[in-house]
Each structure stands twice: as C-alpha cells, then as structure tokens.
Scaffold this motif. Sequence first.
Motif, mmCIF file in Angstrom:
data_model
loop_
_atom_site.group_PDB
_atom_site.id
_atom_site.type_symbol
_atom_site.label_atom_id
_atom_site.label_comp_id
_atom_site.label_asym_id
_atom_site.label_seq_id
_atom_site.Cartn_x
_atom_site.Cartn_y
_atom_site.Cartn_z
ATOM 1 N N MET A 167 23.009 81.611 38.069
ATOM 2 C CA MET A 167 24.218 80.923 37.685
ATOM 3 C C MET A 167 24.039 80.708 36.329
ATOM 4 S SD MET A 167 21.344 79.075 38.606
ATOM 5 C CE MET A 167 21.410 78.883 40.285
ATOM 6 N N LEU A 168 22.908 81.072 35.684
ATOM 7 C CA LEU A 168 22.661 80.826 34.296
ATOM 8 C C LEU A 168 23.221 81.974 33.589
ATOM 9 C CD1 LEU A 168 19.235 78.835 34.032
ATOM 10 C CD2 LEU A 168 21.472 78.109 33.347
ATOM 11 N N SER A 291 21.381 74.202 26.736
ATOM 12 C CA SER A 291 22.308 73.657 26.880
ATOM 13 C C SER A 291 23.361 74.471 28.040
ATOM 14 C CB SER A 291 23.252 73.451 25.449
ATOM 15 O OG SER A 291 22.715 72.729 24.681
ATOM 16 N N CYS A 292 23.767 73.726 28.764
ATOM 17 C CA CYS A 292 24.468 74.486 29.910
ATOM 18 C C CYS A 292 26.070 73.605 30.030
ATOM 19 C CB CYS A 292 23.584 74.049 31.303
ATOM 20 S SG CYS A 292 22.086 74.910 31.241
ATOM 21 N N ASP A 298 24.080 73.066 37.526
ATOM 22 C CA ASP A 298 23.444 71.693 37.867
ATOM 23 C C ASP A 298 22.431 71.291 36.999
ATOM 24 O OD1 ASP A 298 25.326 71.384 39.672
ATOM 25 O OD2 ASP A 298 24.264 71.825 41.296
ATOM 26 N N GLY A 299 22.038 69.962 36.791
ATOM 27 C CA GLY A 299 20.840 69.582 35.722
ATOM 28 C C GLY A 299 19.457 70.040 36.600
ATOM 29 N N TRP A 300 19.576 70.225 37.975
ATOM 30 C CA TRP A 300 18.121 70.599 38.571
ATOM 31 C C TRP A 300 17.808 72.146 38.221
ATOM 32 C CZ3 TRP A 300 14.250 68.223 41.205
ATOM 33 C CH2 TRP A 300 13.497 69.031 41.989
ATOM 34 N N ASP A 301 19.104 72.865 38.303
ATOM 35 C CA ASP A 301 18.999 74.239 38.223
ATOM 36 C C ASP A 301 18.375 74.516 36.768
ATOM 37 O OD1 ASP A 301 19.489 74.988 40.786
ATOM 38 O OD2 ASP A 301 21.868 74.828 40.220
ATOM 39 N N PHE A 305 14.695 76.262 35.837
ATOM 40 C CA PHE A 305 14.515 77.556 35.035
ATOM 41 C C PHE A 305 13.778 77.416 34.098
ATOM 42 C CE2 PHE A 305 16.313 79.684 31.335
ATOM 43 C CZ PHE A 305 16.120 80.972 31.907
ATOM 44 N N VAL A 306 14.064 76.255 33.085
ATOM 45 C CA VAL A 306 12.910 76.161 32.202
ATOM 46 C C VAL A 306 11.708 75.739 32.284
ATOM 47 C CG1 VAL A 306 12.372 74.451 30.259
ATOM 48 C CG2 VAL A 306 14.834 75.220 30.571
#
Length: 322
Positions: A167-168, A291-292, A298-301, A305-306
């Motif tokens: 998704m990123l 930044s997304c 979603d914030g969780w994703d 990832f980080v």
Amino acid sequence: ALDAPVEEPAITPQLAKADSPLHQPAAGPPPRAGEDSPILASPAVRARARELGVDLALVKPNGDHIRHTDLDAYLLYGSGQGYRPAGRVAPRADEQVKVIGMRRRIAENMAASKRHIPHFTYVEEIDVTALEEARAQLNAHRGDRPKLTMLPLLIVAICRTLPDFPMLNARYDDEAGVVTRHGAVHLGMATQTDAGLMVPVIRDAQDRNVWQLATEIRRLADAARSGKATSAELSGSTLTLTSLGPLGGIATTPVINRPEVAIIGPNRVIERPMFRGKEIVAAKLMNLSISCDHRVVDGWDAASFVQAVRKLLETPVLLFEG
C-alpha cells in the motif's frame, strides 16, 4: 556570633575604583560632553561606540571623561534605543520575482498535494551505530566505486521491506478512485537545484545493489543540477525519498509527491549517550520520518513499515543476506 550587630558591608577597592558606576567624584558636577566641550574618551571607548552606533556626544560621563561603564549605562538605561540595529548591512531594495517555469510547477504541485491529500507523519528514532560502522568498512574497500552515503543503504532496506507493505509503493488517482499498487520500486530522489526542487527517479531500485544505487544517485543528481535530466528521468516515481543531508534536522514532515501516497525522510545522524542494558554508550542515532496519504495508508501500516526498516538498519548484516 548570631547575636553580633550587623554592620554595613564596606565597598571593596575593586568596586570603588574610578571607572565603577559606584564611584562618585569628590567635588562639583563633572563637565558634560556637548557642543561646547570636547568629548574625552579613550580610543577603545571610541572604537566600541562606533561599533555600537552610539554618538558619544549623547553619553553623560560619570567623571572627567567617558568610560566603558558610562557607555554601558547609556545603552542599558539612558538611550531608549537599545543596542545596534539587528541588520549589520544596509537593507536591500524590495524586488518582485515572478513565479514562472519550474518554480511555478513546483508551487502548484505542492499546493495540490496539501489541498487534496490528508497527510499524517510518523517519526521513529533508529540506532545506526552498527550501520555506520558497516558503511565505513564498505567505503574502506570500495576501490574505484563511489563513496557510500547513508542513502543507498536506506534504499536497500526500503526495497526489502516494501513487498510486505504494498500500500506504500502506490499511486492514487483520486478522480478515478483507483489505487495502483506497483510491483517495481521506482524511487524518486528529491534533489535541490538552482531551478528548484526536482525528483529524478531510480528505475527498478529493487534490482540494484548498494554500489549500483550509489552510482545512480550521483548520476541522477548531477543530471538534475546541470539541467540535463530528461523528462523520463523526472517522472514515473512510485515512492519518494527526501533528504537534507547534513541539514537534516531532528525531524521532518515532508509533503507527498502527488499522486504517490508516501514519502520518506531520513534526518541528521547525531551521536548521543544511550543505555544498552545497564551501560551508557555513545550511539549514533537518526530519526526517520514518513508522511502518508491517510485515504490510502493507515497509521498502523506506516508505523509497522518503519519498524521493519528499523530492524534492517539496526542489524545491517540483514541488508546483505540472501
């Protein structure tokens, strides 16, 4: 003793010396510096007054000539003007600069990104002590290959992590309501040039090793700054990396390169004391910002990832396994 009479403290010779504000002349009021009397001051006082922009004719001496203490008193209490003006040079004339060409396109893209995309930013601290040691070892044996910065190693970590977070690595056509999740990583590299911010693209970054990435970063940056980058080299990115290098700051909140849905920003590496178990050691730490687009990610994703990228950077041997 506690019941001894309290005496007034004596003024020490140092405080009572002639150039002290506490010194009072023995007789009569002192002559004032003005139009009808010469201004008496040492060369050092005159030089300091010139530096501060003070007219010595306005300074009242506490004695027969103007001393540093008299100048201090004028600056602090008597002038109502404070110290020298903030500007050390003559002000420039106003000028109007038309926003055209590349700068106009950048302005329009940034405005559209903030207008259409609900941004959120996540920042994590990463211990890059081992990574910096590995980078130093790689550079010591690089031969004629380009010197490695942090960026090629970070790109390797990103490319190894993205398959679990598709998704990123995506572009969002919000007019059509379609998100395209890309298999290949075409990584944009935000690059500052004299013409403004450009984003040359590393094609298929996932297929390149760390040395090939370093070479391509240098080639694309040189092409962008010299104005020789082609339109194909400046388009088609699926995810962007932005770095201010040594100006990286503590944290950044980068603006997404629309229609992408995420942008990653490494910040400056700094050395700080850190607990490892019960020991305090010197550690090299770097904050990593992302930044997304909250419509797609979603914030969780983003946080997951980080954290996965963090694991690779803190255990650099994992970057080269398999």
